[in-house]
Design a protein around this motif. Structure first.
Motif, PDB file in Angstrom:
ATOM      1  N   ASN A  54       0.793  -1.227   0.000  1.00  0.00           N
ATOM      2  CA  ASN A  54       0.000   0.000   0.000  1.00  0.00           C
ATOM      3  C   ASN A  54       0.828   1.281   0.000  1.00  0.00           C
ATOM      4  O   ASN A  54       0.261   2.373  -0.024  1.00  0.00           O
ATOM      5  N   ILE A  55       2.133   1.137   0.040  1.00  0.00           N
ATOM      6  CA  ILE A  55       2.976   2.321   0.049  1.00  0.00           C
ATOM      7  C   ILE A  55       2.837   3.070  -1.280  1.00  0.00           C
ATOM      8  O   ILE A  55       2.885   2.469  -2.357  1.00  0.00           O
ATOM      9  N   LYS A  56       2.572   4.337  -1.201  1.00  0.00           N
ATOM     10  CA  LYS A  56       2.303   5.135  -2.403  1.00  0.00           C
ATOM     11  C   LYS A  56       3.592   5.710  -2.969  1.00  0.00           C
ATOM     12  O   LYS A  56       3.917   6.888  -2.821  1.00  0.00           O
ATOM     13  N   THR A  57       4.353   4.838  -3.600  1.00  0.00           N
ATOM     14  CA  THR A  57       5.603   5.281  -4.210  1.00  0.00           C
ATOM     15  C   THR A  57       5.929   4.364  -5.380  1.00  0.00           C
ATOM     16  O   THR A  57       5.280   3.331  -5.585  1.00  0.00           O
ATOM     17  N   ASP A  58       6.938   4.691  -6.161  1.00  0.00           N
ATOM     18  CA  ASP A  58       7.276   3.885  -7.327  1.00  0.00           C
ATOM     19  C   ASP A  58       8.167   2.720  -6.937  1.00  0.00           C
ATOM     20  O   ASP A  58       8.735   2.668  -5.849  1.00  0.00           O
ATOM     21  N   VAL A  59       8.288   1.749  -7.848  1.00  0.00           N
ATOM     22  CA  VAL A  59       9.048   0.523  -7.603  1.00  0.00           C
ATOM     23  C   VAL A  59      10.519   0.827  -7.331  1.00  0.00           C
ATOM     24  O   VAL A  59      11.160   0.165  -6.516  1.00  0.00           O
ATOM     25  N   THR A  60      11.058   1.840  -7.998  1.00  0.00           N
ATOM     26  CA  THR A  60      12.468   2.202  -7.807  1.00  0.00           C
ATOM     27  C   THR A  60      12.745   2.570  -6.359  1.00  0.00           C
ATOM     28  O   THR A  60      13.756   2.145  -5.779  1.00  0.00           O
ATOM     29  N   THR A  61      11.866   3.339  -5.756  1.00  0.00           N
ATOM     30  CA  THR A  61      12.028   3.736  -4.353  1.00  0.00           C
ATOM     31  C   THR A  61      11.932   2.531  -3.429  1.00  0.00           C
ATOM     32  O   THR A  61      12.716   2.392  -2.482  1.00  0.00           O
ATOM     33  N   ILE A  62      10.956   1.652  -3.700  1.00  0.00           N
ATOM     34  CA  ILE A  62      10.806   0.432  -2.886  1.00  0.00           C
ATOM     35  C   ILE A  62      12.057  -0.429  -2.986  1.00  0.00           C
ATOM     36  O   ILE A  62      12.540  -0.974  -1.992  1.00  0.00           O
ATOM     37  N   ASN A  63      12.598  -0.551  -4.201  1.00  0.00           N
ATOM     38  CA  ASN A  63      13.833  -1.317  -4.398  1.00  0.00           C
ATOM     39  C   ASN A  63      14.985  -0.730  -3.577  1.00  0.00           C
ATOM     40  O   ASN A  63      15.793  -1.460  -3.004  1.00  0.00           O
ATOM     41  N   GLN A  64      15.054   0.602  -3.525  1.00  0.00           N
ATOM     42  CA  GLN A  64      16.102   1.266  -2.751  1.00  0.00           C
ATOM     43  C   GLN A  64      15.941   0.995  -1.254  1.00  0.00           C
ATOM     44  O   GLN A  64      16.921   0.754  -0.548  1.00  0.00           O
ATOM     45  N   VAL A  65      14.696   1.043  -0.765  1.00  0.00           N
ATOM     46  CA  VAL A  65      14.426   0.763   0.650  1.00  0.00           C
ATOM     47  C   VAL A  65      14.829  -0.664   0.993  1.00  0.00           C
ATOM     48  O   VAL A  65      15.482  -0.917   2.012  1.00  0.00           O
ATOM     49  N   ILE A  66      14.438  -1.615   0.135  1.00  0.00           N
ATOM     50  CA  ILE A  66      14.773  -3.020   0.371  1.00  0.00           C
ATOM     51  C   ILE A  66      16.284  -3.230   0.321  1.00  0.00           C
ATOM     52  O   ILE A  66      16.860  -3.948   1.142  1.00  0.00           O
ATOM     53  N   LYS A  67      16.943  -2.581  -0.639  1.00  0.00           N
ATOM     54  CA  LYS A  67      18.391  -2.707  -0.786  1.00  0.00           C
ATOM     55  C   LYS A  67      19.116  -2.188   0.459  1.00  0.00           C
ATOM     56  O   LYS A  67      20.054  -2.819   0.964  1.00  0.00           O
ATOM     57  N   TYR A  68      18.660  -1.047   0.991  1.00  0.00           N
ATOM     58  CA  TYR A  68      19.271  -0.450   2.184  1.00  0.00           C
ATOM     59  C   TYR A  68      19.018  -1.339   3.410  1.00  0.00           C
ATOM     60  O   TYR A  68      19.929  -1.596   4.203  1.00  0.00           O
ATOM     61  N   SER A  69      17.778  -1.828   3.541  1.00  0.00           N
ATOM     62  CA  SER A  69      17.441  -2.724   4.655  1.00  0.00           C
ATOM     63  C   SER A  69      18.235  -4.015   4.566  1.00  0.00           C
ATOM     64  O   SER A  69      18.692  -4.564   5.582  1.00  0.00           O
ATOM     65  N   LEU A  70      18.405  -4.506   3.345  1.00  0.00           N
ATOM     66  CA  LEU A  70      19.175  -5.723   3.104  1.00  0.00           C
ATOM     67  C   LEU A  70      20.623  -5.552   3.565  1.00  0.00           C
ATOM     68  O   LEU A  70      21.207  -6.453   4.181  1.00  0.00           O
ATOM     69  N   GLY A  71      21.183  -4.387   3.298  1.00  0.00           N
ATOM     70  CA  GLY A  71      22.557  -4.115   3.718  1.00  0.00           C
ATOM     71  C   GLY A  71      22.727  -4.209   5.224  1.00  0.00           C
ATOM     72  O   GLY A  71      23.663  -4.855   5.719  1.00  0.00           O
ATOM     73  N   TRP A  72      21.817  -3.582   5.975  1.00  0.00           N
ATOM     74  CA  TRP A  72      21.899  -3.640   7.438  1.00  0.00           C
ATOM     75  C   TRP A  72      21.675  -5.059   7.952  1.00  0.00           C
ATOM     76  O   TRP A  72      22.339  -5.504   8.896  1.00  0.00           O
ATOM     77  N   ALA A  73      20.752  -5.795   7.314  1.00  0.00           N
ATOM     78  CA  ALA A  73      20.502  -7.180   7.722  1.00  0.00           C
ATOM     79  C   ALA A  73      21.747  -8.043   7.523  1.00  0.00           C
ATOM     80  O   ALA A  73      22.078  -8.896   8.352  1.00  0.00           O
ATOM     81  N   LEU A  74      22.467  -7.791   6.429  1.00  0.00           N
ATOM     82  CA  LEU A  74      23.709  -8.538   6.162  1.00  0.00           C
ATOM     83  C   LEU A  74      24.779  -8.215   7.199  1.00  0.00           C
ATOM     84  O   LEU A  74      25.507  -9.107   7.656  1.00  0.00           O
ATOM     85  N   LEU A  75      24.887  -6.942   7.581  1.00  0.00           N
ATOM     86  CA  LEU A  75      25.873  -6.540   8.588  1.00  0.00           C
ATOM     87  C   LEU A  75      25.592  -7.238   9.928  1.00  0.00           C
ATOM     88  O   LEU A  75      26.496  -7.802  10.555  1.00  0.00           O
TER      89      LEU A  75
END
Length: 260
Positions: free
Chosen positions: A93-114
């Motif tokens: 339901n987040i009102k944003t484009d796929v590119t932004t969602i991909n960036q959020v997931i990518k950033y969250s993924l980085g912290w999860a890996l750390l």
């Protein structure tokens, strides 16, 4: 996407490492999928169902060996499943484009890996520390333990749904703190049993949003299923300390690169 033998080999290698060391497949597979150029949303969604299918076999084996504490699994699921559903709802339901969602997931993924890399590196020390404090108050109050277990489930549910990482390494390490006297095989078996419904719910949710590549999933499973079998057969026969440390260092730098 087209058939790529490299993805089958990636599945084989990850499956072998997971079977040999018990290190979570998501923490290894998702960065590999990003390296292959798979979009973060598709990588996470596909990896979640990949994890669910591969860990089902683990539940069968661990249950047969009586290595699963179903009560703990239940309390973890009480927190993780609702958290996964809530995270899926927010993503859908987040009102944003796929590119932004991909960036959020990518950033969250980085912290999860750390965090995962640190958990792998200090797993033994964390286990020793937990056993040393096994007589602390909260270990003897089942109500407090149950509430904290549900809280851990909430954390894992959100993290795994957003990044596909955390069900294995992070889940097992956090359980060390709450259940230090529980044998390690039971901790591992319990977390695997919890990971199956969590990754299945999260994976189906991502699939309903279109974050799924079934051909990609098939290629990964073609490699991972025989890889897990061979790795499990060799588990305990090959010293995995150096392999674990090498994986942890690799995950740390992969996470650092995604964030910075």
């Amino acid at each position: 996407m087209d058939f790529q033998i490299g993805l089958v080999i990636a599945g084989l290698v990850v499956g072998f490492v997971v079977g040999l060391t018990g290190v979570g497949g998501g923490s290894l597979m998702t960065p590999i999928l990003l390296w292959f150029g798979i979009p973060p949303t598709t990588a996470v969604g596909t990896d979640l169902l990949y994890a669910a299918y591969t860990k089902m076999a683990g539940v069968f084996v661990h249950n047969k060996k009586k290595n699963i504490n179903w009560k703990i699994t239940g309390f973890l699921s009480l927190g993780s499943i609702p958290a996964a559903l809530l995270t899926l709802w927010v993503l859908d339901n987040i009102k944003t484009d796929v590119t932004t969602i991909n960036q959020v997931i990518k950033y969250s993924l980085g912290w999860a890996l750390l965090f995962t890399s640190v958990a792998i590196l200090f797993k033994t020390k964390i286990a020793k520390f937990s056993k040393k404090h096994a007589g602390d108050k909260f270990h003897h109050e089942s109500k407090t333990q149950n509430i904290l277990t549900i809280a851990i489930g909430i954390m894992l549910g959100a993290t795994v749904t957003l990044t596909s990482i955390g069900a294995g390494a992070l889940g097992t390490v956090t359980l060390f703190f709450l259940y230090p006297l529980l044998p390690t095989p039971k901790l591992v078996g319990t977390e695997i049993a919890h990971a199956v419904p969590l990754t299945l719910v999260a994976g189906i949710g991502h699939a309903s949003m279109g974050n799924m590549d079934y051909l990609l999933l098939g290629q990964l499973l073609m490699g991972s299923l025989p890889g897990i079998f061979v790795g499990s057969m060799l588990s305990g026969k090959i010293p995995d300390l150096y392999l674990r440390n090498a994986i942890a260092i690799m995950l740390f730098f992969a996470g650092y690169k995604l964030i910075f």
